[in-house]
Design an enzyme around this catalytic site. Structure first.
Site, mmCIF file in Angstrom:
data_model
loop_
_atom_site.group_PDB
_atom_site.id
_atom_site.type_symbol
_atom_site.label_atom_id
_atom_site.label_comp_id
_atom_site.label_asym_id
_atom_site.label_seq_id
_atom_site.Cartn_x
_atom_site.Cartn_y
_atom_site.Cartn_z
ATOM 1 N N SER A 1 0.841 -1.201 0.000
ATOM 2 C CA SER A 1 0.000 0.000 0.000
ATOM 3 C C SER A 1 0.878 1.255 0.000
ATOM 4 O O SER A 1 1.668 1.454 -0.921
ATOM 5 C CB SER A 1 -0.958 -0.045 1.187
ATOM 6 O OG SER A 1 -1.976 0.906 1.058
ATOM 7 N N HIS B 1 -7.833 -5.512 -0.125
ATOM 8 C CA HIS B 1 -6.588 -4.744 -0.131
ATOM 9 C C HIS B 1 -5.388 -5.499 0.425
ATOM 10 O O HIS B 1 -4.288 -5.396 -0.098
ATOM 11 C CB HIS B 1 -6.804 -3.444 0.652
ATOM 12 C CG HIS B 1 -5.646 -2.513 0.615
ATOM 13 N ND1 HIS B 1 -5.065 -2.084 -0.560
ATOM 14 C CD2 HIS B 1 -4.935 -1.913 1.625
ATOM 15 C CE1 HIS B 1 -4.067 -1.260 -0.298
ATOM 16 N NE2 HIS B 1 -3.955 -1.154 1.015
ATOM 17 N N ASP C 1 -9.941 -4.632 -4.649
ATOM 18 C CA ASP C 1 -9.294 -3.650 -3.779
ATOM 19 C C ASP C 1 -9.967 -2.295 -3.994
ATOM 20 O O ASP C 1 -9.823 -1.683 -5.050
ATOM 21 C CB ASP C 1 -7.802 -3.558 -4.099
ATOM 22 C CG ASP C 1 -7.027 -2.702 -3.110
ATOM 23 O OD1 ASP C 1 -7.645 -1.864 -2.427
ATOM 24 O OD2 ASP C 1 -5.798 -2.872 -3.029
#
Length: 274
Positions: A107, A249, A218
């Site tokens: 991320s 995610h 996601d």
């Protein structure tokens, strides 16, 4: 291997807390770079997989995150975070000189890892990006635009349900006192915008091998925008893509995590083989 060692390092903006998951005779080093609002302790399962594969694993809590110094979730310059990760890498290399180094970023950590590879790619053997915030990510610009119109950043915290289909992941995240559950901060949003641009303009990391892992569902870092950034970053170097249908995610904590770990280990076997 359940032994975990804590380190306190001098970071660019205060003391950085780092963790080490040691291996008695490692054959490579793995650096883990966590995402926004969380901390490196959430990567214990991934670290266990990597130590089981022969790695000594290291990772910091970023400035303003976890047990590190700084105002919560305030990152004024991601270049400082890259430098802090490089400090952790130096600690690892000093303990285990001459070993290959694999960088794994998730991320926001994918943004940091991408920039790290642009700055220090010659020191890496491979780059792994999980749900990376690179390419066309619209959230910072949208939140800053709202702040300009209304005078403040909207209080829209990360939804635990967006992380994984595993019913235990969201509640664990929501109950974690080291996770930030409030709104994003303006300096961090502005730093996101600058660093997304810096990575886009920073050139490719070729010939560094890149593995890109992403959940097809996601909603925090949508797949299409990330794909743009990943392919630009990899350039004409070797790129392995793994998109998981239905996954959200945090693919390392998803219901199909065994498949994700198997893909990761298969990739690492390929890049670590002489």
């Amino acid at each position: 291997m359940t032994d975990v060692r804590a380190h306190a390092l001098d970071g660019t903006r205060g003391v950085i807390a780092a963790r080490e998951w040691p291996h008695p005779r490692p054959r490579y080093l793995a650096l883990l770079v966590h995402g926004y609002g969380e901390h490196i302790g959430r990567y214990a399962a991934l670290a266990a997989v990597l130590t089981g594969h022969g790695a000594a694993v290291y990772g910091p809590d970023h400035v303003g995150h976890g047990r590190s110094a700084g105002e919560r979730v305030v990152i004024e310059d991601f270049e400082d975070v890259v430098t802090d990760v490089h400090t952790v890498a130096a600690l690892a290399r000093a303990a285990h000189p001459g070993l290959p180094v694999v960088l794994v970023g998730h991320s926001m950590g994918g943004l940091v890892a991408a920039r790290y590879a642009q700055r220090h790619g010659a020191e890496l053997t491979a780059l792994v990006l999980s749900g990376p915030v690179i390419g066309a990510w619209e959230t910072p610009g949208q939140l800053l635009a709202h702040a300009e119109r209304h005078g403040e950043v909207p209080d829209i915290p990360v939804s635990p349900s967006a992380l994984s289909r595993d019913p235990e992941v969201g509640p664990s995240y929501a109950a974690d006192p080291l996770v930030w559950h409030g709104p994003m901060k303006r300096p961090t949003l502005e730093a996101f915008v600058r660093t997304l641009k810096a990575v886009d303009e920073g050139g490719t990391v070729a010939p560094l091998p890149v593995l890109w892992l992403h959940g097809a569902d996601d909603r925090l870092v949508p797949l299409p925008g990330s794909r743009t950034g990943v392919r630009r970053l990899a350039g004409d170097g070797p790129l392995t893509e793994r998109v998981y249908p239905g996954a959200r995610h945090e693919v390392f904590l998803e219901t199909n995590k065994a498949e994700v770990y198997a893909d990761l280990i298969h990739f690492l076997d390929g890049v670590l083989t002489p």
